[in-house]
Enzyme design. Structure first.
Site, PDB file in Angstrom:
ATOM      1  N   LYS A 279       0.859  -1.183   0.000  1.00  0.00           N
ATOM      2  CA  LYS A 279       0.000   0.000   0.000  1.00  0.00           C
ATOM      3  C   LYS A 279       0.891   1.227   0.000  1.00  0.00           C
ATOM      4  O   LYS A 279       1.694   1.434   0.913  1.00  0.00           O
ATOM      5  CB  LYS A 279      -0.897  -0.011   1.232  1.00  0.00           C
ATOM      6  CG  LYS A 279      -1.712   1.269   1.345  1.00  0.00           C
ATOM      7  CD  LYS A 279      -2.869   1.122   2.282  1.00  0.00           C
ATOM      8  CE  LYS A 279      -3.597   2.439   2.413  1.00  0.00           C
ATOM      9  NZ  LYS A 279      -4.750   2.331   3.298  1.00  0.00           N
TER      10      LYS A 279
ATOM     11  N   LYS B  13      -2.120  -1.564  -3.878  1.00  0.00           N
ATOM     12  CA  LYS B  13      -2.970  -0.375  -3.840  1.00  0.00           C
ATOM     13  C   LYS B  13      -2.138   0.888  -3.877  1.00  0.00           C
ATOM     14  O   LYS B  13      -1.235   1.002  -3.059  1.00  0.00           O
ATOM     15  CB  LYS B  13      -3.785  -0.431  -2.553  1.00  0.00           C
ATOM     16  CG  LYS B  13      -4.583   0.814  -2.292  1.00  0.00           C
ATOM     17  CD  LYS B  13      -5.360   0.635  -1.055  1.00  0.00           C
ATOM     18  CE  LYS B  13      -5.955   1.986  -0.702  1.00  0.00           C
ATOM     19  NZ  LYS B  13      -6.385   2.038   0.652  1.00  0.00           N
TER      20      LYS B  13
HETATM   21  C1  PBG Z   1      -7.643   3.534   5.046  1.00  0.00           C
HETATM   22  C2  PBG Z   1      -7.885   3.379   3.588  1.00  0.00           C
HETATM   23  C3  PBG Z   1      -7.627   4.312   2.570  1.00  0.00           C
HETATM   24  C4  PBG Z   1      -8.143   3.740   1.391  1.00  0.00           C
HETATM   25  C5  PBG Z   1      -8.663   2.487   1.722  1.00  0.00           C
HETATM   26  N1  PBG Z   1      -8.472   2.269   3.092  1.00  0.00           N
HETATM   27  C6  PBG Z   1      -7.070   5.675   2.593  1.00  0.00           C
HETATM   28  C7  PBG Z   1      -5.769   5.946   3.193  1.00  0.00           C
HETATM   29  O1  PBG Z   1      -4.943   5.050   3.450  1.00  0.00           O
HETATM   30  O2  PBG Z   1      -5.534   7.125   3.464  1.00  0.00           O
HETATM   31  C8  PBG Z   1      -8.141   4.406   0.053  1.00  0.00           C
HETATM   32  C9  PBG Z   1      -9.073   3.850  -0.966  1.00  0.00           C
HETATM   33  C10 PBG Z   1      -9.337   4.733  -2.133  1.00  0.00           C
HETATM   34  O3  PBG Z   1      -8.698   5.784  -2.340  1.00  0.00           O
HETATM   35  O4  PBG Z   1     -10.226   4.366  -2.905  1.00  0.00           O
HETATM   36  N2  PBG Z   1      -6.453   3.109   5.566  1.00  0.00           N
END
Ligand code: PBG
Length: 327
Positions: free
Chosen positions: A197, A252
């Site tokens: 991520k 992601k």
């Molecule tokens: C929370 C989380 C996030 C997303 C999914 N879970 C945002 C972040 O890490 O700030 C983003 C998903 C998206 O942008 O569609 N941890």
């Protein structure tokens, strides 16, 4: 071993001549079973609140969510990923609402699970919907997110989610060791680890949707989410999460990191999921609304790109619309 031969004997256009022939030799296909629909949940009744940065996406109260889940199940969507919009008054520095058994996400999971038991429910394990500062964990005295103290909170959060009936836990916080700690507490629950991520600029519309944008303010998540400059490091993250007991891993954002999806897929025999994140979806919608792209064609091509890279399934805000088209 690759197709030998030279022009004029070899003419690759021969297999592109007609739609039936192209379909016959297609290497990848998009099926409704490949789609996971991320949905936002709000308090209240009969609520459908649009998200400014995500055209076509609405935040649902639980009663509406149950109806939407029924429709999604009829369309064949295998699973939903639920994200709570926490009331500002319930946000604290330690995010304790995350392990309140009666919190919004736990109530949503229990109600959807009892109404539509055949649909898989996935929930994030991370504190950002609940913290007053918008970070995914609790802060230490140095102002940075404290790893081990956060992991202890995540385990409490994972327990209430599992008790509520969550089918797949998805730790999205990027703390070291969190998968192992959750696995030790919950040996039977499948874990989809957000392993690779990245600290991405493409989460903006999501943070607006869940209401964490203003909490985070000008801060960023670079001390725990990955540096977009790194690819090999993703393999280390994945290997650690698998060793700690993860069953599936996530890359992601997905679209900007197709190379990472392909590398992970090749390195590990494990289902790799791709998250078509909010900013990636928003770009496509904005370009289509401006008449610059054909929305359906661009969406379908995007989904095929995920499949070609090696994704087992794709989280996309377009899941419902795509499922209607695929049906
Ligand atoms: C929370 C989380 C996030 C997303 C999914 N879970 C945002 C972040 O890490 O700030 C983003 C998903 C998206 O942008 O569609 N941890």
């Amino acid at each position: 071993m690759y197709g030998s031969g030279e022009f004029p004997a070899t003419r690759l256009r021969r297999l592109r001549r007609a739609p039936w022939l192209r379909a016959l030799v297609a290497e990848h296909h998009l099926r409704v079973e490949d789609l996971i629909w991320p949905v936002f949940v709000v308090e209240g009744k009969n609520q459908r609140i649009p998200v400014k940065g995500l055209p076509g996406v609405e935040r649902f109260s639980i009663d509406v969510l149950v109806k939407e889940a029924r429709t999604a199940a009829k369309l064949g969507i295998p699973a939903l990923a639920l994200f709570p919009v926490t009331e500002p008054k319930k946000k604290t520095a330690d995010g304790r609402e995350a392990w309140n058994k009666r919190n919004l996400i736990c109530r949503a999971i229990a109600e959807v699970k009892s109404a539509v038991p055949e649909t898989g429910l996935i929930a994030d394990v991370a504190l950002d919907p609940y913290t007053s500062h918008g970070h995914d964990g609790v802060l230490g005295s140095d102002g940075d997110v404290a790893n081990d103290a956060t992991v202890a909170c995540l385990v409490k959060q994972a327990r209430v989610l599992a008790e509520a009936g969550c089918d797949i836990l998805a730790p999205s916080d990027m703390m070291d060791g969190r998968v192992g700690a959750i696995r030790a507490a919950l040996p039977d629950v499948p874990i989809l680890a957000y392993s690779a991520k990245y600290a991405s600029a493409f989460y903006g519309p999501f943070r607006e949707a869940v209401g964490s944008k203003s909490n985070l303010g000008k801060a960023d998540k670079r001390s725990y989410q990955m540096n977009p400059a790194n690819g090999a490091e993703a393999l280390r993250e994945v290997a650690l999460d698998l060793a700690e007991g993860a069953d599936m891993v996530m890359v992601k954002p997905g679209l900007l990191y197709l190379d990472v999806i392909a590398r992970v897929r090749e390195a590990c025999a494990v289902p790799v999921f791709a998250y078509h994140v909010s900013g990636e979806y928003a770009m496509l919608k904005a370009a289509a609304a401006a008449g610059m792209l054909d929305e359906q064609a661009a969406l379908y091509e995007t989904m095929l790109a995920f499949k070609r890279a090696g994704a087992a399934a794709i989280l996309t805000y377009a899941a419902r619309g795509l499922a209607e088209k695929l049906a």
